[in-house]
Design a protein around this motif. Structure first.
Motif, PDB file in Angstrom:
ATOM      1  N   LEU A 607       0.854  -1.199   0.000  1.00 56.70           N
ATOM      2  CA  LEU A 607       0.000   0.000   0.000  1.00 56.70           C
ATOM      3  C   LEU A 607       0.880   1.237   0.000  1.00 56.70           C
ATOM      4  CD1 LEU A 607      -2.984  -0.469   2.467  1.00 56.70           C
ATOM      5  CD2 LEU A 607      -3.004  -0.333  -0.020  1.00 56.70           C
ATOM      6  N   GLU A 610      -2.190   4.693   1.472  1.00 51.07           N
ATOM      7  CA  GLU A 610      -3.050   4.501   2.645  1.00 51.07           C
ATOM      8  C   GLU A 610      -2.309   3.701   3.693  1.00 51.07           C
ATOM      9  OE1 GLU A 610      -7.164   2.877   1.964  1.00 51.07           O
ATOM     10  OE2 GLU A 610      -6.367   2.777  -0.059  1.00 51.07           O
ATOM     11  N   MET A 611      -2.827   3.771   4.928  1.00 51.92           N
ATOM     12  CA  MET A 611      -2.332   2.881   5.969  1.00 51.92           C
ATOM     13  C   MET A 611      -3.193   1.628   5.913  1.00 51.92           C
ATOM     14  SD  MET A 611       0.126   4.076   7.649  1.00 51.92           S
ATOM     15  CE  MET A 611       0.141   3.239   9.228  1.00 51.92           C
ATOM     16  N   VAL A 613      -5.501  -1.047   7.371  1.00 53.23           N
ATOM     17  CA  VAL A 613      -6.371  -1.083   8.546  1.00 53.23           C
ATOM     18  C   VAL A 613      -6.452  -2.523   9.082  1.00 53.23           C
ATOM     19  CG1 VAL A 613      -8.691  -0.621   9.416  1.00 53.23           C
ATOM     20  CG2 VAL A 613      -7.729   0.789   7.572  1.00 53.23           C
ATOM     21  N   ASN A 615      -7.639  -5.834  11.200  1.00 56.91           N
ATOM     22  CA  ASN A 615      -8.958  -6.345  11.536  1.00 56.91           C
ATOM     23  C   ASN A 615      -8.876  -7.616  12.377  1.00 56.91           C
ATOM     24  OD1 ASN A 615     -11.202  -4.788  10.526  1.00 56.91           O
ATOM     25  ND2 ASN A 615     -10.321  -5.108   8.478  1.00 56.91           N
ATOM     26  N   SER A 635     -14.287  -2.978  -1.080  1.00 57.27           N
ATOM     27  CA  SER A 635     -14.235  -2.500   0.295  1.00 57.27           C
ATOM     28  C   SER A 635     -13.172  -3.252   1.090  1.00 57.27           C
ATOM     29  CB  SER A 635     -15.600  -2.661   0.952  1.00 57.27           C
ATOM     30  OG  SER A 635     -15.963  -4.027   0.938  1.00 57.27           O
ATOM     31  N   GLY A 636     -12.738  -4.406   0.586  1.00 53.47           N
ATOM     32  CA  GLY A 636     -11.670  -5.127   1.282  1.00 53.47           C
ATOM     33  C   GLY A 636     -12.066  -6.515   1.761  1.00 53.47           C
ATOM     34  N   LYS A 637     -13.180  -7.063   1.204  1.00 54.96           N
ATOM     35  CA  LYS A 637     -13.637  -8.381   1.652  1.00 54.96           C
ATOM     36  C   LYS A 637     -12.608  -9.465   1.349  1.00 54.96           C
ATOM     37  CE  LYS A 637     -17.390  -8.372  -0.857  1.00 54.96           C
ATOM     38  NZ  LYS A 637     -17.193  -7.068  -1.529  1.00 54.96           N
ATOM     39  N   SER A 638     -12.157  -9.446   0.124  1.00 56.21           N
ATOM     40  CA  SER A 638     -11.299 -10.576  -0.229  1.00 56.21           C
ATOM     41  C   SER A 638      -9.921 -10.430   0.412  1.00 56.21           C
ATOM     42  CB  SER A 638     -11.266 -10.771  -1.733  1.00 56.21           C
ATOM     43  OG  SER A 638     -10.227 -10.108  -2.294  1.00 56.21           O
ATOM     44  N   THR A 639      -9.462  -9.195   0.584  1.00 55.10           N
ATOM     45  CA  THR A 639      -8.205  -8.998   1.316  1.00 55.10           C
ATOM     46  C   THR A 639      -8.335  -9.565   2.727  1.00 55.10           C
ATOM     47  OG1 THR A 639      -7.878  -6.953   0.089  1.00 55.10           O
ATOM     48  CG2 THR A 639      -6.533  -7.249   2.061  1.00 55.10           C
TER      49      THR A 639
HETATM   50  P1  ADP Z   1     -13.314  -6.650  -2.330  1.00 57.94           P
HETATM   51  O1  ADP Z   1     -12.950  -8.060  -2.194  1.00 57.94           O
HETATM   52  O2  ADP Z   1     -14.305  -6.204  -1.303  1.00 57.94           O
HETATM   53  O3  ADP Z   1     -13.753  -6.258  -3.700  1.00 57.94           O
HETATM   54  P2  ADP Z   1     -10.500  -6.151  -1.994  1.00 57.94           P
HETATM   55  O4  ADP Z   1     -10.237  -7.029  -0.839  1.00 57.94           O
HETATM   56  O5  ADP Z   1     -10.099  -6.614  -3.339  1.00 57.94           O
HETATM   57  O6  ADP Z   1     -12.033  -5.746  -2.027  1.00 57.94           O
HETATM   58  O7  ADP Z   1      -9.834  -4.762  -1.646  1.00 57.94           O
HETATM   59  C1  ADP Z   1      -9.676  -3.745  -2.556  1.00 57.94           C
HETATM   60  C2  ADP Z   1      -8.468  -2.894  -2.233  1.00 57.94           C
HETATM   61  O8  ADP Z   1      -8.647  -2.232  -1.000  1.00 57.94           O
HETATM   62  C3  ADP Z   1      -7.202  -3.681  -2.040  1.00 57.94           C
HETATM   63  O9  ADP Z   1      -6.514  -3.828  -3.226  1.00 57.94           O
HETATM   64  C4  ADP Z   1      -6.408  -2.863  -1.058  1.00 57.94           C
HETATM   65  O10 ADP Z   1      -5.576  -1.946  -1.746  1.00 57.94           O
HETATM   66  C5  ADP Z   1      -7.433  -2.122  -0.304  1.00 57.94           C
HETATM   67  N1  ADP Z   1      -7.606  -2.715   1.032  1.00 57.94           N
HETATM   68  C6  ADP Z   1      -8.261  -3.851   1.329  1.00 57.94           C
HETATM   69  N2  ADP Z   1      -8.235  -4.096   2.659  1.00 57.94           N
HETATM   70  C7  ADP Z   1      -7.582  -3.070   3.225  1.00 57.94           C
HETATM   71  C8  ADP Z   1      -7.226  -2.734   4.582  1.00 57.94           C
HETATM   72  N3  ADP Z   1      -7.587  -3.516   5.596  1.00 57.94           N
HETATM   73  N4  ADP Z   1      -6.519  -1.599   4.779  1.00 57.94           N
HETATM   74  C9  ADP Z   1      -6.181  -0.806   3.743  1.00 57.94           C
HETATM   75  N5  ADP Z   1      -6.475  -1.069   2.473  1.00 57.94           N
HETATM   76  C10 ADP Z   1      -7.166  -2.174   2.190  1.00 57.94           C
END
Ligand code: ADP
Length: 874
Positions: A607, A610-611, A613, A615, A635-639
């Motif tokens: 990243l 951004e920082m 976050v 969880n 929003s970050g679901k798959s991450t």
């Molecule tokens: P989704 O699965 O909801 O579509 P992703 O998990 O692909 O979303 O996340 C999209 C982007 O958001 C990632 O590429 C990453 O750059 C950013 N991201 C995801 N989780 C976090 C987090 N916990 N903190 C900061 N950035 C994040």
């Protein structure tokens, strides 16, 4: 090319005879300083390698097509051919042309194939180069998979049976990623595996007759390789599929290497259940060793965890990541070792500094065994050995706090004898090749010293003889001269003839002088003239002796190499943990996974603006078996889900984890169903792939597995999709059915209702801040589901033109109204694709009118039709 063999020259006859035996190979035929290719080989290979195609008289009317490469550059060309998928048979001159009457004897000394490379110049030092062999026993419905890396001496075998046999075989192949696979004719009976090899693995395949795997003489050959009297000594059972796989593998290795080299000291019997089950999808989706898209190491888990200092360590790190452990005791052993290093950062730094000077013992030893090690290789071995005493004394400091470090320390030999011999025998900075001498140190071998003395002091020796003879005979003006015909001679002028002693042999009479030789002078001459040749050949002999002595140290070197590699990996884990602020996970047995402030190990590093976050994650075997995660796209679901899987996986390899704290109960398998996979190229639709992956998971997961499902049911129309997603969730979550720990991301808000209906389900969502017309992702996971999809907002973020966005919003509002009136769901998914769901008839007709059918795929059309029928029938 048709060749009339009756007319062909004897040498070409020899070429063709050899070629007949190696039809599936490109034949490199040694002629003096070149490897030549003829006829068809010459035509194809001159094109492939961009060599000039010439010709050579061969007895026929037309010259034989020919192309060639200089022998000293052969490695480079062989590597290129191997990369293009060829096998190369190297045919050498076995007799010295200078001493051979008639035709020089030639034969193939080695067949180079992708899976049998030993040259470090052709290999990637951080990656093992595996060759695998598969044997299917159709009668007993069992299968053996053997694997070996000839360049490091590693060999292993697994035995599979039962209903998961093929899945297990495929998983083992996914782990090895072999460069080459050999199998018997009946392999095609394992259709899934055969398809997998063909479609998913990019490797060479060689079909071998069944006898190579089972015949008694070949079994004898196998025993010879490992120096055992029975296969039972290797832990194998006679007539079983795994034994056959090993036999077939080593038969092939012997055939290509052309020698029975005892390079292998150990055959590992892999018990499939010692390691976490990971299928190819999980390996790829979790980006363990390479990224999904670019297939690069950078961006993978391996990239984050790699702070190794040696090639051996780099390879071992990869294999630890590919094979996370399942035994809590073994995991804790590793974690304690990492902890000991983590806490003593000074010792850690000292050990890593020593490791920087450690060479690739495994691959150097392979060269020693295959007699291809050069003087510098031996120096590298010795230089490595010289680091070992210091390494051991550093390890001893931590032996009290870690049993594993104590054990690895005890497995490292200091190899003093080896180091001393090489130090004494080989020059400080030897040349690469023994050929031109200058390799063996002065003082190591008396005979060599004498020869060298003679070489450098030839004139002094002759002068000494001259001086002595002059004094003994009293012949004044006695001179020693040299000519080509007689060599050295004593010249006496006429007036001293009567002083010439009896033993002198007259050789020539000149006008005023006579020339004589003596036995002593002849001997001196022979040694002066022959000294250089003799010294060279003696040096080569001594070098070979030293090398062969090192070969006798194979077992301790190999054991030391793997212990050093393990230390390197443990240090790498500790170093990365310190740098990236990881914690030691607690290994628990209550079935719960409880992570506080967990981070994604890769995303947090890449990243930029951004920082990351952090969880929490909590899942267990009871009331929190399934987390249903809703939230807009991006929003970050798959991450979040991957981060959980990676933290569990890291903990099970023995690594610290990116979190404030983590309690991990060991999982037996991790499954992922994420996004579209590249099977699409194999002619399956997205939906088919998705469904077959889901069905694989449902069949193979156990209550101890961790399952990650990202948007199941997306590839079909909404009604189908929701129904399938829900049925899958019910099946997994039902404790009487599967009951495994599951993270389930979905945009079907209908699934939120499951929390109240099914035991073990908890809703989560990713918090979003909506302010006016814009949304902001907070990246924070919170309890409870969201029933708003924000699809249109995300589309706006993604840069969809304002006009389209506002139109979409309008449509959405319209539909939401309809939705309220019919008490049914209107669902919009990520791509802005609108489903009719249970709209009223009129609204549906209105929508249909506005739909441009040409823009839809067949599948979407079918979905649309189905939805329409639903609307009409309602
Ligand atoms: P989704 O699965 O909801 O579509 P992703 O998990 O692909 O979303 O996340 C999209 C982007 O958001 C990632 O590429 C990453 O750059 C950013 N991201 C995801 N989780 C976090 C987090 N916990 N903190 C900061 N950035 C994040």
């Amino acid at each position: 090319m048709e060749i009339d063999r009756s007319k062909i020259s004897p040498m070409m006859q020899q070429y063709l005879e050899v070629k007949d035996k190696y039809q599936d190979c490109v034949l490199f035929f040694r002629l003096g300083d070149f490897y030549e290719m003829f006829f068809d080989d010459a035509i194809t290979i001159s094109k492939a390698l961009e060599l000039t195609l010439t010709g050579r008289d061969c007895g026929l009317e037309e010259r034989a097509p020919m192309c060639g490469i200089p022998y000293h550059a052969a490695d480079m060309y062989i590597k290129r051919l191997i990369d293009m998928g060829y096998k190369v048979a190297v045919c050498e001159q076995l007799t010295d042309p200078a001493e051979t009457k008639g035709i020089v004897v030639r034969d193939v000394i080695r067949v180079v194939t992708p899976g049998t490379l030993t040259e470090t110049s052709m290999l990637d030092d951080g990656v093992n180069n595996y060759i695998c062999s598969i044997y299917h026993d159709e009668v007993n419905k069992t299968c053996g998979v053997a694997s070996a890396d000839i360049s490091t001496g590693e060999a292993a075998v697994s035995f599979f049976e039962g209903k998961d046999m093929e899945a297990d075989v495929i998983n083992e192949l996914s782990r090895c990623k072999p460069a080459e696979i050999i199998f018997a004719e009946n392999f095609l009976s394992m259709k899934n595996t055969a398809d997998f090899v063909k479609i998913r693995l990019d490797c060479a395949v060689s079909l071998r007759p069944k006898v190579c795997f089972t015949e008694a003489p070949r079994m004898e050959g196998l025993k010879e390789v490992f120096g055992v009297k029975s296969v039972a000594e290797l832990g194998l059972v006679e007539d079983r599929a795994d034994t056959a796989a090993v036999c077939g593998l080593f038969d092939y290795i012997r055939e290509t290497q052309k020698s029975t080299v005892s390079r292998f000291t150990e055959l590992k019997l892999l018990q499939g259940d010692a390691f976490m089950g990971l299928d190819l999808n999980a390996r790829r989706n979790l980006e363990l060793t390479e990224t999904l898209r670019t297939k690069e190491k950078k961006g993978s888990l391996l990239w984050v965890l790699d702070s190794t200092k040696t090639s051996m360590g780099r390879r071992m790190l990869r294999s630890w990541i590919e094979q996370p452990l399942k035994s809590p005791a073994r995991i804790i052993e590793r974690l304690d070792a990492v902890d000991a290093l983590y806490r003593s950062s000074v010792v850690l730094a000292d050990i890593q500094a020593l490791l920087e000077r450690v060479y690739d013992l495994e691959r150097l030893m392979t060269k020693v065994m295959y007699k291809s090690a050069n003087p510098r290789d031996l120096k590298s071995l010795a230089a490595t050995a010289l680091q070992l005493p210091a390494l051991k004394s550093e390890l001893a400091k931590l032996a009290g706090s870690s049993k594993l470090i104590a054990r690895l320390d005890s497995e490292i030999s200091t190899l003093e004898e080896l180091a001393r011999l090489v130090e004494n025998a080989i020059m400080e900075e030897p040349p690469v090749s023994v050929k031109d001498g200058g390799v063996i140190r002065d003082g190591f071998n008396e005979e060599l010293d004498n020869l060298r003395h003679i070489m450098t002091h030839g004139k002094e020796i002759i002068d000494g003889i001259e001086q002595r003879e002059k004094e003994e005979t009293g012949i004044k003006g006695l001179k020693i001269g040299y000519n080509r015909v007689f060599g050295y001679y004593l010249e006496v002028t006429r007036s001293y003839y009567d002083l010439v002693p009896e033993g002198w042999i007259r050789k020539q009479t000149l006008a005023n002088a006579e020339r004589f030789i003596t036995e002593e002078l002849k001997n001196a001459e022979n040694s002066i003239l022959g000294a250089k040749d003799k010294a060279l050949s003696l040096e080569a002999d001594i070098f070979a002796e030293v090398r062969d002595f090192l070969a006798t140290k194979l077992v301790p070197v190999q054991q030391t190499a793997s212990a050093v590699a393990a230390i390197d990996v443990l240090c790498s884990f500790a170093d990365v943990a310190l740098r990236n602020n990881y914690v030691k996970p607690d290994i628990a047995i209550d079935g719960a996974i409880d992570i506080k402030a967990g981070r994604h190990p890769v995303v947090e590093l890449v990243l930029e603006d951004e920082m990351f976050v952090p969880n929490d994650t909590y899942i267990d075997k009871k009331s929190d078996r399934m987390a249903i995660i809703t939230g807009p796209n991006m929003s970050g679901k798959s991450t979040y889900m991957r981060q959980t899987a990676l933290i569990v996986l890291m903990a099970q390899t023995g690594s610290f984890v990116p979190a404030d704290s983590a309690k991990i109960s060991v999982v037996d398998k991790i499954f992922t169903r994420v996004g579209a996979s590249d099977d699409l190229t194999a002619g399956q639709s997205t939906f088919m792939v998705e469904m077959s992956e889901v069905s694989d998971i449902l069949r193979n997961a156990t209550p101890d597995s961790l399952v990650i499902l990202d948007e199941v049911g997306r590839g079909t129309s909404t009604f189908d999709g929701v129904s399938i997603a829900r049925a899958v969730a019910e099946h997994i979550c039902g404790s009487k059915k599967l009951g495994c720990k599951t993270l389930f991301a979905t945009h079907y808000h209908e699934l939120i209702g499951l929390e109240n209906e099914l035991d073990g389900v908890k809703n989560y969502s990713i918090a979003v801040n909506k302010h006016g017309g814009t949304i902001r992702f907070l990246r924070k996971i919170v309890r409870g589901g969201v029933d708003e999809s924000y699809g249109v907002d995300v589309a706006k973020l993604a840069g969809l033109p304002a006009k389209v966005v506002s139109r979409a919003r309008e449509l959405l509002e319209e539909m939401e109204k309809q939705h309220e009136s019919v008490q049914a769901n209107v669902v919009s998914d990520s791509g802005g694709q609108i489903s009719f769901g249970s709209l009223g008839r009129e609204a549906a007709l209105d929508m249909l009118e506005r739909t441009n059918i040409d823009e839809l795929s067949d599948e979407e059309c079918r979905g649309l039709l189905k939805d329409m029928l639903n609307v009409i029938n309602n």
